[in-house]
Design a protein around this motif. Sequence first.
Motif, mmCIF file in Angstrom:
data_model
loop_
_atom_site.group_PDB
_atom_site.id
_atom_site.type_symbol
_atom_site.label_atom_id
_atom_site.label_comp_id
_atom_site.label_asym_id
_atom_site.label_seq_id
_atom_site.Cartn_x
_atom_site.Cartn_y
_atom_site.Cartn_z
ATOM 1 N N MET A 112 0.990 -1.126 0.003
ATOM 2 C CA MET A 112 -0.054 -0.146 -0.060
ATOM 3 C C MET A 112 0.828 1.393 -0.079
ATOM 4 S SD MET A 112 -3.606 -0.515 2.069
ATOM 5 C CE MET A 112 -2.669 -0.090 3.679
ATOM 6 N N LEU A 113 1.826 1.230 0.794
ATOM 7 C CA LEU A 113 2.921 2.349 0.950
ATOM 8 C C LEU A 113 3.341 2.863 -0.383
ATOM 9 C CD1 LEU A 113 4.807 2.075 4.115
ATOM 10 C CD2 LEU A 113 3.059 3.854 3.664
ATOM 11 N N SER A 114 3.740 1.845 -1.086
ATOM 12 C CA SER A 114 4.333 1.846 -2.452
ATOM 13 C C SER A 114 3.537 2.351 -3.513
ATOM 14 C CB SER A 114 5.292 0.722 -3.176
ATOM 15 O OG SER A 114 4.327 -0.378 -3.261
ATOM 16 N N SER A 115 2.357 1.979 -3.397
ATOM 17 C CA SER A 115 1.188 2.179 -4.287
ATOM 18 C C SER A 115 0.593 3.812 -3.969
ATOM 19 C CB SER A 115 0.136 1.461 -4.708
ATOM 20 O OG SER A 115 -1.023 1.540 -3.618
ATOM 21 N N LEU A 116 0.780 3.959 -2.963
ATOM 22 C CA LEU A 116 0.344 5.350 -2.568
ATOM 23 C C LEU A 116 1.244 6.593 -2.840
ATOM 24 C CD1 LEU A 116 -1.669 4.711 0.679
ATOM 25 C CD2 LEU A 116 -2.490 6.097 -1.166
ATOM 26 N N THR A 117 2.570 5.991 -2.699
ATOM 27 C CA THR A 117 3.688 7.236 -2.843
ATOM 28 C C THR A 117 4.425 7.169 -4.007
ATOM 29 O OG1 THR A 117 5.161 5.821 -1.954
ATOM 30 C CG2 THR A 117 3.842 7.252 -0.329
ATOM 31 N N ASN A 118 4.243 5.919 -4.888
ATOM 32 C CA ASN A 118 5.306 5.661 -6.072
ATOM 33 C C ASN A 118 6.538 5.615 -5.826
ATOM 34 O OD1 ASN A 118 3.042 5.261 -7.849
ATOM 35 N ND2 ASN A 118 2.658 7.523 -7.914
ATOM 36 N N TYR A 119 6.830 5.351 -4.486
ATOM 37 C CA TYR A 119 8.228 5.186 -4.269
ATOM 38 C C TYR A 119 8.426 3.619 -3.599
ATOM 39 C CZ TYR A 119 8.404 10.072 -4.234
ATOM 40 O OH TYR A 119 8.133 11.440 -4.658
ATOM 41 N N THR A 120 9.559 3.410 -3.136
ATOM 42 C CA THR A 120 9.617 1.845 -2.925
ATOM 43 C C THR A 120 9.511 1.974 -1.378
ATOM 44 O OG1 THR A 120 11.576 1.640 -4.384
ATOM 45 C CG2 THR A 120 11.590 -0.002 -2.438
ATOM 46 N N ALA A 121 8.697 0.922 -0.886
ATOM 47 C CA ALA A 121 8.434 0.881 0.408
ATOM 48 C C ALA A 121 8.840 -0.467 1.158
ATOM 49 C CB ALA A 121 6.770 0.816 0.682
#
Lengths: 341, 341
Positions: A112-121
């Motif tokens: 979720m973190l990666s898809s919300l921020t478009n960075y690596t989570a």
Amino acid sequence: MDERKQKILQAIINCYVSSGEPIGSRTISRRYNLGISPATIRNEMSDLEESGYLEQPHTSAGRIPSHKGYRFYVDRLMKIKKLKDEEIELIKSGYRTKPTELEYFINLTAKMLSSLTNYTAVALKPIIQKSNFKHLQLIPLSKRQVLMVLVTDAGLVENKLVELPKFVEEEDLNRISQFLTQKFRGLNAEQIQNVNIDNLEREFLRYKQVIKELVDFLHKNIKPQYAERVYRGGTTNILDQPEFRDLDKVKALLDLLEKDEVISSVLMENIGKGITVSIGEENQYEEMKDCSVVTATYKIGEKQIGTIGVIGPTRMEYSKVIAVLDLTARTLSEVLTEMFT
Amino acid sequence: MDERKQKILQAIINCYVSSGEPIGSRTISRRYNLGISPATIRNEMSDLEESGYLEQPHTSAGRIPSHKGYRFYVDRLMKIKKLKDEEIELIKSGYRTKPTELEYFINLTAKMLSSLTNYTAVALKPIIQKSNFKHLQLIPLSKRQVLMVLVTDAGLVENKLVELPKFVEEEDLNRISQFLTQKFRGLNAEQIQNVNIDNLEREFLRYKQVIKELVDFLHKNIKPQYAERVYRGGTTNILDQPEFRDLDKVKALLDLLEKDEVISSVLMENIGKGITVSIGEENQYEEMKDCSVVTATYKIGEKQIGTIGVIGPTRMEYSKVIAVLDLTARTLSEVLTEMFT
DNA sequence: TGTTAGCACTCATGGACGGAGAGTGCTAAT
DNA sequence: ATTAGCACTCTCCGTCCATGAGTGCTAACA
């Protein structure tokens, strides 16, 4: 630094974060209504470069923020972004399913973190050393191999293979499990180190060797160690960043991020510190000098027990990332606390 | 296809695999002593292209093998490479440590495979559906939450959170655990589906609801499902391949490989088939049409219980990869069998 | 009839060149 | 202190051309 300089710095960072291109004086004057001409902005930018907040890739290009510039921005200028309702709902709804495994939520968090921020989570699962012993069960596998299942009060489970000095009947393994469970119940990693089993009750005397072996094993294996399971999301998002167009650079970074020990140590370093931001050279790894890392800690009950984080280019949307991480960590904490207490 | 054509095809594949550049007729005649001139080779190459074994990137370039060419090579021409003593030793010695967790070996396998081959390696942990039920333990977490620990005879452990319809004392949980362990012992995934608990002994009658819930839960959760834990090694090795210089292409591929379900399904498809090779378009995913996948199955005892694999460009050192995978799978099987029987 | 030398042709590659455009710093005027 | 004007700098990008690897075809050869 006077207010006008701060406004200009903020404007430059805003523009640069969204475009990735060096920003010129004209762009600023056009896009922001600061009431001053490009020439004035040029002078101010020159000053800002002088004092190290900006950099110039080459003479006839615009300016980009330096690490010092980002640091100033994060510490003093930035306003935490208000998340959109959809984003908030997305996070909340992700955690509404009832999983059958703790790992599911940790993994979900990274995705979720990666898809919300478009960075690596990245996310660490709860750290066993920070919680208290609850249950131990020995299960026979082969003649002398047994499986030791450890459970802590935070719902963590750890499975370890142990080789016993001699064969023990399953029934006796159960009795020994119960005995050890009683002995260790409620203790944390540190306290476990101090348990000794010198005066055994009569019924366990003949397993003295075995029990000693098991306790030794626990002493050895519950030590704090930097090898927690790491969950990742959006590892390849870094490839979308224009500053990582260079294959060699990107390879070096991805290689680093592939190593569990690395992620683990970066996250462990910041456990219990709330939200942290490490910008560029502040990171301990050379390969990450063009990256920033933002971390947050989550809790089970009152125990700060795990860390989650986002890794992106120094040109990162700090205010959004911080907002997302904060809400995510809080929600995850609530859900886990609810689950395990 | 006559023998000379086969020799030329083999020569071209050999050259191309090591250089990555299209191969011309002169190169072949210089590097291999086939006793024929470049012109003759040119004619043969033209024929080979005609019949689909070779391709030409553009008119004035050399030839490269087509998928059909590789397939012919793998099926008919290739001799499995003899591994160097150091390589054999490296594999063997990797498995000499006594780990405290099964996962350690699976993860190690992925890392070793990737470092030996310089391609991306993946490994699945043993599949619970293929082994037999051995032990069940319920451990209380909170009022109605319990942790169900399942162990199979292959040493596999699975932890599941279950919510009970009512609160049960720890002591009774133990009794229920023993009861269910007895009921299910020795059964495989399929047989578990047929267990029913209609006539309970007296002492368990008051937990009928709870036990029914637990059995239902088992029925639901031990079904075959494609979501096994995946371990990876050398994910970024693909970036070293000249044919993946293109960032968009590489991103699409890495994105795909990041998905556990994808790797899992690719590997599960080939479980129990010994060594398999899928070349280019033979793979089910569009993004992998320039990749080849080689897989091997490992066993615990006589059970074919897990799969390991290597993913690389179609221009892959098939003979070496197959040799490495074969030895690795065999060694891993031995070690696991030793451990769990 | 299969093989080979010779040759014209094709095409990707990479370096040189030059114009366009964005941005700067400096100077002088406001 | 601010700003307009201007010369200057540097990157970017398209064009052009030489180079070289490799081909296919033809004609000669064994």
